[in-house]
Design a protein around this motif. Structure first.
Motif, PDB file in Angstrom:
ATOM      1  N   LEU A  92       0.832  -1.200   0.000  1.00  0.00           N
ATOM      2  CA  LEU A  92       0.000   0.000   0.000  1.00  0.00           C
ATOM      3  C   LEU A  92       0.871   1.256   0.000  1.00  0.00           C
TER       4      LEU A  92
ATOM      5  N   TRP B 191      -1.433   4.111  -1.759  1.00  0.00           N
ATOM      6  CA  TRP B 191      -2.872   3.919  -1.570  1.00  0.00           C
ATOM      7  C   TRP B 191      -3.260   4.152  -0.110  1.00  0.00           C
ATOM      8  N   THR B 192      -4.316   4.939   0.096  1.00  0.00           N
ATOM      9  CA  THR B 192      -4.888   5.105   1.426  1.00  0.00           C
ATOM     10  C   THR B 192      -6.051   4.135   1.567  1.00  0.00           C
ATOM     11  N   VAL B 193      -5.896   3.165   2.454  1.00  0.00           N
ATOM     12  CA  VAL B 193      -6.906   2.113   2.598  1.00  0.00           C
ATOM     13  C   VAL B 193      -7.179   1.868   4.077  1.00  0.00           C
ATOM     14  N   SER B 194      -8.455   1.773   4.433  1.00  0.00           N
ATOM     15  CA  SER B 194      -8.851   1.566   5.825  1.00  0.00           C
ATOM     16  C   SER B 194      -8.282   0.261   6.383  1.00  0.00           C
TER      17      SER B 194
ATOM     18  N   ASN C   8     -10.554  -2.882   5.725  1.00  0.00           N
ATOM     19  CA  ASN C   8     -10.854  -3.444   4.406  1.00  0.00           C
ATOM     20  C   ASN C   8     -10.447  -4.920   4.382  1.00  0.00           C
TER      21      ASN C   8
ATOM     22  N   ARG D 245      -7.347  -6.726   2.537  1.00  0.00           N
ATOM     23  CA  ARG D 245      -5.977  -6.849   3.069  1.00  0.00           C
ATOM     24  C   ARG D 245      -5.673  -8.300   3.435  1.00  0.00           C
TER      25      ARG D 245
END
Lengths: 208, 208
Positions: free
Chosen positions: A112, A117-120, A123, A126
Protein backbone atom coordinates in the motif's frame (compact mmCIF):
# COMPACT_ATOMS: atom_id res chain seq x y z
CA UNK A 1 -49.73 -5.84 -7.74
CA UNK A 2 -50.45 -8.94 -5.65
CA UNK A 3 -47.73 -11.38 -4.56
CA UNK A 4 -48.67 -13.86 -7.35
CA UNK A 5 -48.10 -11.16 -9.98
CA UNK A 6 -44.85 -10.13 -8.25
CA UNK A 7 -43.75 -13.77 -8.48
CA UNK A 8 -44.59 -13.92 -12.20
CA UNK A 9 -42.83 -10.60 -12.96
CA UNK A 10 -39.65 -11.37 -11.01
CA UNK A 11 -39.39 -15.08 -11.74
CA UNK A 12 -39.06 -15.80 -8.00
CA UNK A 13 -41.41 -18.38 -6.40
CA UNK A 14 -44.06 -17.06 -4.00
CA UNK A 15 -42.71 -19.18 -1.11
CA UNK A 16 -39.24 -17.69 -1.71
CA UNK A 17 -40.65 -14.14 -1.79
CA UNK A 18 -42.33 -14.79 1.58
CA UNK A 19 -39.03 -16.08 2.95
CA UNK A 20 -37.22 -12.91 1.78
CA UNK A 21 -39.95 -10.79 3.39
CA UNK A 22 -39.54 -12.65 6.71
CA UNK A 23 -35.74 -12.29 6.57
CA UNK A 24 -36.02 -8.57 5.83
CA UNK A 25 -34.31 -8.73 2.43
CA UNK A 26 -37.46 -7.39 0.79
CA UNK A 27 -39.41 -4.50 2.36
CA UNK A 28 -43.07 -5.29 3.15
CA UNK A 29 -45.80 -4.31 0.67
CA UNK A 30 -48.62 -1.90 1.44
CA UNK A 31 -51.19 -3.84 3.50
CA UNK A 32 -54.58 -3.91 1.80
CA UNK A 33 -56.21 -6.53 4.05
CA UNK A 34 -55.26 -8.68 7.03
CA UNK A 35 -53.51 -11.24 4.82
CA UNK A 36 -52.99 -9.24 1.62
CA UNK A 37 -50.47 -6.65 0.49
CA UNK A 38 -49.83 -4.60 -2.61
CA UNK A 39 -46.36 -4.56 -4.20
CA UNK A 40 -44.81 -2.14 -6.68
CA UNK A 41 -42.07 -1.83 -9.33
CA UNK A 42 -39.48 -1.25 -6.61
CA UNK A 43 -40.19 -4.77 -5.34
CA UNK A 44 -39.68 -6.30 -8.80
CA UNK A 45 -36.34 -4.55 -9.14
CA UNK A 46 -35.24 -5.44 -5.61
CA UNK A 47 -36.11 -9.11 -6.21
CA UNK A 48 -33.99 -9.16 -9.37
CA UNK A 49 -31.08 -7.74 -7.39
CA UNK A 50 -31.53 -10.35 -4.62
CA UNK A 51 -31.62 -13.11 -7.24
CA UNK A 52 -28.41 -11.77 -8.78
CA UNK A 53 -26.61 -11.57 -5.44
CA UNK A 54 -27.72 -14.98 -4.17
CA UNK A 55 -28.34 -16.99 -7.34
CA UNK A 56 -25.65 -15.61 -9.61
CA UNK A 57 -22.95 -14.41 -7.24
CA UNK A 58 -23.51 -17.16 -4.67
CA UNK A 59 -23.86 -14.94 -1.59
CA UNK A 60 -25.55 -16.34 1.51
CA UNK A 61 -28.89 -14.81 2.50
CA UNK A 62 -27.10 -13.06 5.38
CA UNK A 63 -24.39 -11.59 3.15
CA UNK A 64 -26.99 -10.43 0.61
CA UNK A 65 -28.91 -8.73 3.41
CA UNK A 66 -25.74 -6.87 4.47
CA UNK A 67 -25.30 -5.59 0.91
CA UNK A 68 -28.94 -4.54 0.63
CA UNK A 69 -28.84 -2.83 4.04
CA UNK A 70 -25.91 -0.71 2.88
CA UNK A 71 -27.84 0.30 -0.24
CA UNK A 72 -30.99 1.04 1.75
CA UNK A 73 -29.18 3.38 4.12
CA UNK A 74 -29.06 5.83 1.23
CA UNK A 75 -26.02 7.70 2.51
CA UNK A 76 -25.61 11.12 1.00
CA UNK A 77 -21.82 10.98 1.47
CA UNK A 78 -20.61 9.30 -1.71
CA UNK A 79 -17.24 8.24 -0.38
CA UNK A 80 -18.66 6.70 2.78
CA UNK A 81 -21.30 4.91 0.72
CA UNK A 82 -18.78 3.51 -1.73
CA UNK A 83 -16.50 2.53 1.13
CA UNK A 84 -19.29 0.52 2.71
CA UNK A 85 -20.17 -1.16 -0.56
CA UNK A 86 -16.58 -1.87 -1.54
CA UNK A 87 -15.78 -3.15 1.94
CA UNK A 88 -18.27 -5.96 1.69
CA UNK A 89 -16.68 -9.18 0.66
CA UNK A 90 -18.56 -12.09 -0.96
CA UNK A 91 -19.35 -14.74 1.62
CA UNK A 92 -16.64 -17.31 2.22
CA UNK A 93 -13.93 -15.34 0.42
CA UNK A 94 -12.92 -13.21 3.34
CA UNK A 95 -13.49 -14.16 6.92
CA UNK A 96 -11.66 -11.12 8.19
CA UNK A 97 -9.99 -13.03 11.00
CA UNK A 98 -6.45 -11.83 11.48
CA UNK A 99 -3.74 -14.46 11.18
CA UNK A 100 -0.96 -14.82 13.68
CA UNK A 101 1.57 -14.25 10.93
CA UNK A 102 0.39 -10.73 10.23
CA UNK A 103 3.05 -8.13 10.57
CA UNK A 104 5.80 -10.16 8.94
CA UNK A 105 7.31 -9.31 5.55
CA UNK A 106 4.29 -10.63 3.65
CA UNK A 107 1.97 -7.90 4.97
CA UNK A 108 0.19 -5.63 2.52
CA UNK A 109 1.27 -2.42 4.28
CA UNK A 110 4.46 -2.30 2.23
CA UNK A 111 2.45 -2.76 -0.95
CA UNK A 112 0.00 0.00 0.00
CA UNK A 113 2.84 2.38 0.88
CA UNK A 114 4.65 1.65 -2.37
CA UNK A 115 1.46 2.28 -4.38
CA UNK A 116 0.57 5.35 -2.33
CA UNK A 117 -2.87 3.92 -1.57
CA UNK A 118 -4.89 5.10 1.43
CA UNK A 119 -6.91 2.11 2.60
CA UNK A 120 -8.85 1.57 5.82
CA UNK A 121 -7.56 -0.92 8.41
CA UNK A 122 -10.89 -2.73 8.14
CA UNK A 123 -10.85 -3.44 4.41
CA UNK A 124 -11.13 -7.26 4.30
CA UNK A 125 -9.19 -7.34 1.02
CA UNK A 126 -5.98 -6.85 3.07
CA UNK A 127 -6.40 -10.23 4.73
CA UNK A 128 -7.18 -11.97 1.42
CA UNK A 129 -3.84 -10.86 0.00
CA UNK A 130 -1.90 -11.85 3.12
CA UNK A 131 -3.55 -15.27 3.11
CA UNK A 132 -2.82 -15.86 -0.60
CA UNK A 133 0.86 -14.99 -0.16
CA UNK A 134 1.12 -17.32 2.85
CA UNK A 135 -0.49 -20.14 0.88
CA UNK A 136 1.86 -19.69 -2.09
CA UNK A 137 4.87 -19.63 0.22
CA UNK A 138 3.73 -22.75 2.06
CA UNK A 139 3.62 -24.46 -1.34
CA UNK A 140 7.20 -23.53 -2.06
CA UNK A 141 6.49 -20.63 -4.42
CA UNK A 142 8.57 -17.63 -3.40
CA UNK A 143 6.09 -14.85 -3.79
CA UNK A 144 5.79 -11.63 -1.85
CA UNK A 145 4.29 -8.14 -2.03
CA UNK A 146 6.95 -7.02 -4.51
CA UNK A 147 5.78 -9.64 -7.02
CA UNK A 148 2.26 -8.23 -6.69
CA UNK A 149 3.31 -4.64 -7.53
CA UNK A 150 2.81 -4.91 -11.33
CA UNK A 151 -0.61 -6.48 -10.68
CA UNK A 152 -1.41 -3.63 -8.28
CA UNK A 153 -0.57 -1.08 -11.00
CA UNK A 154 -3.08 -2.80 -13.32
CA UNK A 155 -5.65 -2.98 -10.50
CA UNK A 156 -5.27 0.78 -10.11
CA UNK A 157 -6.22 1.29 -13.77
CA UNK A 158 -9.13 -1.13 -13.33
CA UNK A 159 -10.38 0.83 -10.31
CA UNK A 160 -10.23 4.05 -12.33
CA UNK A 161 -12.51 2.45 -14.94
CA UNK A 162 -14.80 1.23 -12.13
CA UNK A 163 -15.14 4.64 -10.52
CA UNK A 164 -15.66 6.36 -13.90
CA UNK A 165 -18.70 4.16 -14.42
CA UNK A 166 -20.24 5.42 -11.18
CA UNK A 167 -19.98 9.11 -12.09
CA UNK A 168 -23.39 9.13 -13.81
CA UNK A 169 -26.25 8.80 -11.31
CA UNK A 170 -26.66 11.44 -8.61
CA UNK A 171 -29.22 9.51 -6.60
CA UNK A 172 -27.30 7.78 -3.77
CA UNK A 173 -29.51 4.69 -3.88
CA UNK A 174 -28.96 4.30 -7.60
CA UNK A 175 -25.22 4.89 -7.21
CA UNK A 176 -24.96 2.27 -4.47
CA UNK A 177 -26.88 -0.27 -6.49
CA UNK A 178 -24.66 0.37 -9.51
CA UNK A 179 -21.54 0.05 -7.34
CA UNK A 180 -22.73 -3.33 -6.04
CA UNK A 181 -23.57 -4.57 -9.53
CA UNK A 182 -20.35 -3.40 -11.17
CA UNK A 183 -18.16 -4.47 -8.25
CA UNK A 184 -19.55 -7.82 -7.14
CA UNK A 185 -21.25 -9.07 -10.30
CA UNK A 186 -18.40 -8.05 -12.60
CA UNK A 187 -15.82 -10.06 -10.64
CA UNK A 188 -16.32 -13.43 -12.40
CA UNK A 189 -16.23 -11.67 -15.78
CA UNK A 190 -12.92 -9.97 -14.97
CA UNK A 191 -11.36 -13.31 -13.98
CA UNK A 192 -12.84 -14.82 -17.16
CA UNK A 193 -11.24 -12.08 -19.28
CA UNK A 194 -7.90 -12.97 -17.68
CA UNK A 195 -8.40 -16.65 -18.60
CA UNK A 196 -9.26 -15.75 -22.21
CA UNK A 197 -6.27 -13.41 -22.45
CA UNK A 198 -4.00 -16.11 -20.99
CA UNK A 199 -5.06 -18.57 -23.66
CA UNK A 200 -4.64 -15.95 -26.40
CA UNK A 201 -1.20 -14.92 -25.10
CA UNK A 202 -0.10 -18.54 -24.77
CA UNK A 203 -1.19 -19.14 -28.39
CA UNK A 204 0.91 -16.21 -29.59
CA UNK A 205 3.99 -17.30 -27.61
CA UNK A 206 3.93 -21.00 -28.33
CA UNK A 207 2.27 -21.22 -31.72
CA UNK A 208 4.11 -18.27 -33.21
CA UNK B 1 8.36 -42.13 5.69
CA UNK B 2 5.27 -43.82 7.19
CA UNK B 3 1.77 -42.38 6.84
CA UNK B 4 1.86 -40.97 10.39
CA UNK B 5 5.00 -39.00 9.56
CA UNK B 6 3.45 -37.87 6.25
CA UNK B 7 0.45 -36.61 8.24
CA UNK B 8 2.71 -34.68 10.62
CA UNK B 9 4.79 -33.17 7.82
CA UNK B 10 1.83 -32.11 5.65
CA UNK B 11 -0.59 -31.11 8.39
CA UNK B 12 -3.26 -33.37 6.86
CA UNK B 13 -5.01 -35.96 9.10
CA UNK B 14 -4.21 -39.65 8.44
CA UNK B 15 -7.88 -40.43 7.72
CA UNK B 16 -7.95 -37.63 5.14
CA UNK B 17 -4.74 -38.90 3.51
CA UNK B 18 -6.31 -42.36 3.21
CA UNK B 19 -9.39 -40.77 1.62
CA UNK B 20 -7.23 -38.93 -0.95
CA UNK B 21 -5.39 -42.20 -1.70
CA UNK B 22 -8.71 -44.01 -2.30
CA UNK B 23 -9.98 -41.18 -4.53
CA UNK B 24 -6.78 -41.18 -6.55
CA UNK B 25 -5.77 -37.60 -5.70
CA UNK B 26 -2.58 -38.89 -4.10
CA UNK B 27 -0.48 -41.62 -5.78
CA UNK B 28 0.07 -44.75 -3.64
CA UNK B 29 3.25 -45.12 -1.62
CA UNK B 30 5.81 -47.89 -2.10
CA UNK B 31 4.37 -51.02 -0.41
CA UNK B 32 6.69 -52.35 2.30
CA UNK B 33 4.27 -54.86 3.84
CA UNK B 34 0.67 -56.00 3.32
CA UNK B 35 -0.72 -53.03 5.21
CA UNK B 36 2.22 -50.63 5.15
CA UNK B 37 3.64 -48.21 2.59
CA UNK B 38 6.52 -45.79 2.40
CA UNK B 39 5.95 -42.18 1.27
CA UNK B 40 8.39 -39.56 0.00
CA UNK B 41 8.88 -35.82 -0.37
CA UNK B 42 6.73 -35.83 -3.53
CA UNK B 43 3.78 -36.91 -1.37
CA UNK B 44 4.33 -34.07 1.11
CA UNK B 45 4.38 -31.56 -1.73
CA UNK B 46 1.34 -33.07 -3.46
CA UNK B 47 -0.63 -33.00 -0.19
CA UNK B 48 0.13 -29.30 0.27
CA UNK B 49 -1.12 -28.66 -3.26
CA UNK B 50 -4.32 -30.64 -2.60
CA UNK B 51 -4.87 -28.70 0.62
CA UNK B 52 -4.43 -25.43 -1.29
CA UNK B 53 -6.85 -26.42 -4.05
CA UNK B 54 -9.55 -27.80 -1.74
CA UNK B 55 -9.06 -25.91 1.51
CA UNK B 56 -7.95 -22.52 0.23
CA UNK B 57 -9.49 -22.25 -3.24
CA UNK B 58 -12.64 -24.18 -2.32
CA UNK B 59 -12.53 -26.74 -5.15
CA UNK B 60 -14.51 -29.96 -4.81
CA UNK B 61 -12.52 -33.21 -4.53
CA UNK B 62 -13.56 -34.01 -8.11
CA UNK B 63 -12.44 -30.63 -9.48
CA UNK B 64 -9.12 -30.90 -7.61
CA UNK B 65 -8.58 -34.35 -9.10
CA UNK B 66 -9.15 -32.92 -12.61
CA UNK B 67 -6.47 -30.28 -11.98
CA UNK B 68 -4.02 -32.83 -10.55
CA UNK B 69 -4.66 -35.21 -13.47
CA UNK B 70 -3.72 -32.47 -15.93
CA UNK B 71 -0.51 -31.82 -14.02
CA UNK B 72 0.30 -35.54 -13.82
CA UNK B 73 -0.04 -36.04 -17.56
CA UNK B 74 3.23 -34.17 -17.86
CA UNK B 75 2.62 -32.97 -21.40
CA UNK B 76 5.74 -31.93 -23.20
CA UNK B 77 3.80 -29.46 -25.37
CA UNK B 78 3.81 -26.28 -23.28
CA UNK B 79 0.89 -24.65 -25.05
CA UNK B 80 -1.34 -27.69 -24.79
CA UNK B 81 -0.41 -28.08 -21.13
CA UNK B 82 -1.17 -24.46 -20.32
CA UNK B 83 -4.40 -24.66 -22.31
CA UNK B 84 -5.54 -27.60 -20.22
CA UNK B 85 -4.62 -25.89 -16.98
CA UNK B 86 -6.13 -22.52 -17.94
CA UNK B 87 -9.29 -24.17 -19.25
CA UNK B 88 -10.14 -25.58 -15.87
CA UNK B 89 -12.59 -23.42 -14.04
CA UNK B 90 -13.03 -23.43 -10.25
CA UNK B 91 -16.04 -25.49 -9.28
CA UNK B 92 -19.33 -23.67 -9.24
CA UNK B 93 -18.10 -20.64 -11.19
CA UNK B 94 -18.59 -22.11 -14.62
CA UNK B 95 -21.03 -24.86 -15.41
CA UNK B 96 -20.27 -24.63 -19.09
CA UNK B 97 -23.88 -25.19 -20.11
CA UNK B 98 -24.75 -23.05 -23.10
CA UNK B 99 -27.63 -20.62 -22.65
CA UNK B 100 -30.38 -20.24 -25.19
CA UNK B 101 -29.52 -16.58 -25.57
CA UNK B 102 -26.07 -17.31 -26.95
CA UNK B 103 -25.45 -15.84 -30.33
CA UNK B 104 -27.17 -12.52 -29.67
CA UNK B 105 -25.33 -9.21 -29.42
CA UNK B 106 -23.98 -10.00 -25.96
CA UNK B 107 -21.75 -12.84 -27.19
CA UNK B 108 -18.03 -12.69 -26.56
CA UNK B 109 -17.09 -13.37 -30.19
CA UNK B 110 -17.21 -9.66 -31.00
CA UNK B 111 -14.99 -8.94 -28.01
CA UNK B 112 -12.48 -11.61 -29.03
CA UNK B 113 -12.40 -10.34 -32.62
CA UNK B 114 -11.91 -6.75 -31.50
CA UNK B 115 -9.04 -7.78 -29.18
CA UNK B 116 -7.54 -10.10 -31.81
CA UNK B 117 -7.58 -12.99 -29.34
CA UNK B 118 -7.50 -16.60 -30.53
CA UNK B 119 -9.48 -18.61 -27.98
CA UNK B 120 -10.83 -22.17 -28.15
CA UNK B 121 -14.57 -22.75 -28.45
CA UNK B 122 -14.37 -24.84 -25.29
CA UNK B 123 -12.89 -22.23 -22.99
CA UNK B 124 -15.49 -22.02 -20.18
CA UNK B 125 -14.58 -18.37 -19.58
CA UNK B 126 -16.67 -17.45 -22.67
CA UNK B 127 -19.85 -18.58 -20.96
CA UNK B 128 -19.00 -16.75 -17.71
CA UNK B 129 -18.81 -13.44 -19.59
CA UNK B 130 -22.03 -14.06 -21.53
CA UNK B 131 -23.83 -14.95 -18.29
CA UNK B 132 -22.54 -11.86 -16.46
CA UNK B 133 -23.68 -9.54 -19.26
CA UNK B 134 -27.11 -11.17 -19.31
CA UNK B 135 -27.43 -10.76 -15.55
CA UNK B 136 -26.47 -7.08 -15.64
CA UNK B 137 -28.93 -6.44 -18.47
CA UNK B 138 -31.75 -8.25 -16.65
CA UNK B 139 -31.07 -5.89 -13.73
CA UNK B 140 -31.52 -2.86 -15.94
CA UNK B 141 -27.81 -2.04 -16.36
CA UNK B 142 -27.05 -1.46 -20.04
CA UNK B 143 -23.77 -3.25 -20.40
CA UNK B 144 -22.36 -5.10 -23.39
CA UNK B 145 -19.10 -6.37 -24.84
CA UNK B 146 -18.04 -2.83 -25.81
CA UNK B 147 -18.10 -1.76 -22.16
CA UNK B 148 -15.78 -4.68 -21.36
CA UNK B 149 -13.16 -3.67 -23.95
CA UNK B 150 -11.10 -1.43 -21.62
CA UNK B 151 -11.15 -4.23 -19.03
CA UNK B 152 -10.05 -6.70 -21.70
CA UNK B 153 -7.07 -4.47 -22.53
CA UNK B 154 -6.02 -4.58 -18.87
CA UNK B 155 -6.61 -8.34 -18.73
CA UNK B 156 -4.24 -8.66 -21.68
CA UNK B 157 -1.50 -6.92 -19.70
CA UNK B 158 -2.28 -9.12 -16.68
CA UNK B 159 -1.98 -12.26 -18.84
CA UNK B 160 1.41 -11.06 -20.11
CA UNK B 161 2.60 -10.82 -16.48
CA UNK B 162 1.15 -14.28 -15.79
CA UNK B 163 2.91 -15.93 -18.72
CA UNK B 164 6.20 -14.17 -17.93
CA UNK B 165 6.14 -15.85 -14.53
CA UNK B 166 5.98 -19.27 -16.16
CA UNK B 167 9.03 -18.79 -18.35
CA UNK B 168 11.39 -20.10 -15.66
CA UNK B 169 11.01 -23.85 -15.13
CA UNK B 170 11.64 -26.19 -18.05
CA UNK B 171 10.22 -29.27 -16.33
CA UNK B 172 6.62 -29.65 -17.61
CA UNK B 173 5.36 -30.93 -14.25
CA UNK B 174 6.84 -27.97 -12.44
CA UNK B 175 5.51 -25.56 -15.07
CA UNK B 176 1.99 -27.01 -14.80
CA UNK B 177 2.03 -26.81 -11.01
CA UNK B 178 3.20 -23.20 -11.16
CA UNK B 179 0.48 -22.39 -13.71
CA UNK B 180 -2.16 -23.84 -11.40
CA UNK B 181 -0.84 -21.97 -8.40
CA UNK B 182 -0.45 -18.61 -10.13
CA UNK B 183 -3.74 -18.90 -12.03
CA UNK B 184 -6.19 -20.38 -9.55
CA UNK B 185 -4.67 -19.36 -6.24
CA UNK B 186 -3.87 -15.80 -7.33
CA UNK B 187 -7.48 -15.05 -8.35
CA UNK B 188 -8.77 -13.94 -4.93
CA UNK B 189 -5.68 -11.72 -4.50
CA UNK B 190 -6.26 -10.00 -7.85
CA UNK B 191 -9.88 -9.23 -6.91
CA UNK B 192 -8.65 -8.04 -3.52
CA UNK B 193 -6.15 -5.67 -5.19
CA UNK B 194 -9.06 -4.22 -7.19
CA UNK B 195 -11.03 -3.64 -3.97
CA UNK B 196 -8.06 -1.91 -2.33
CA UNK B 197 -7.46 0.24 -5.42
CA UNK B 198 -11.17 1.14 -5.55
CA UNK B 199 -11.07 2.40 -1.97
CA UNK B 200 -7.85 4.33 -2.62
CA UNK B 201 -9.23 5.88 -5.83
CA UNK B 202 -12.50 6.78 -4.12
CA UNK B 203 -10.54 8.49 -1.35
CA UNK B 204 -8.62 10.57 -3.87
CA UNK B 205 -11.76 11.59 -5.78
CA UNK B 206 -14.04 12.36 -2.87
CA UNK B 207 -11.67 13.47 -0.13
CA UNK B 208 -9.45 15.61 -2.31
Amino acid sequence: MRISELSRRSGVATATIKYYLREGLLPPGRATAATQAEYGEAHVRRLRLIRALIGVRGLSVGAAKDVLDVISEGKSDTHELLGLVFGIWPSGDGGGKGTEEEGDGLGVDHLLAEMGWTVSEHNPAREVITRTLHTLNSLGVEYGWRELLPYAALAEQTATLDLDQLEGPDDPLEKAERAVLLTILLEPALLALRRLAQEAESTVRHRG
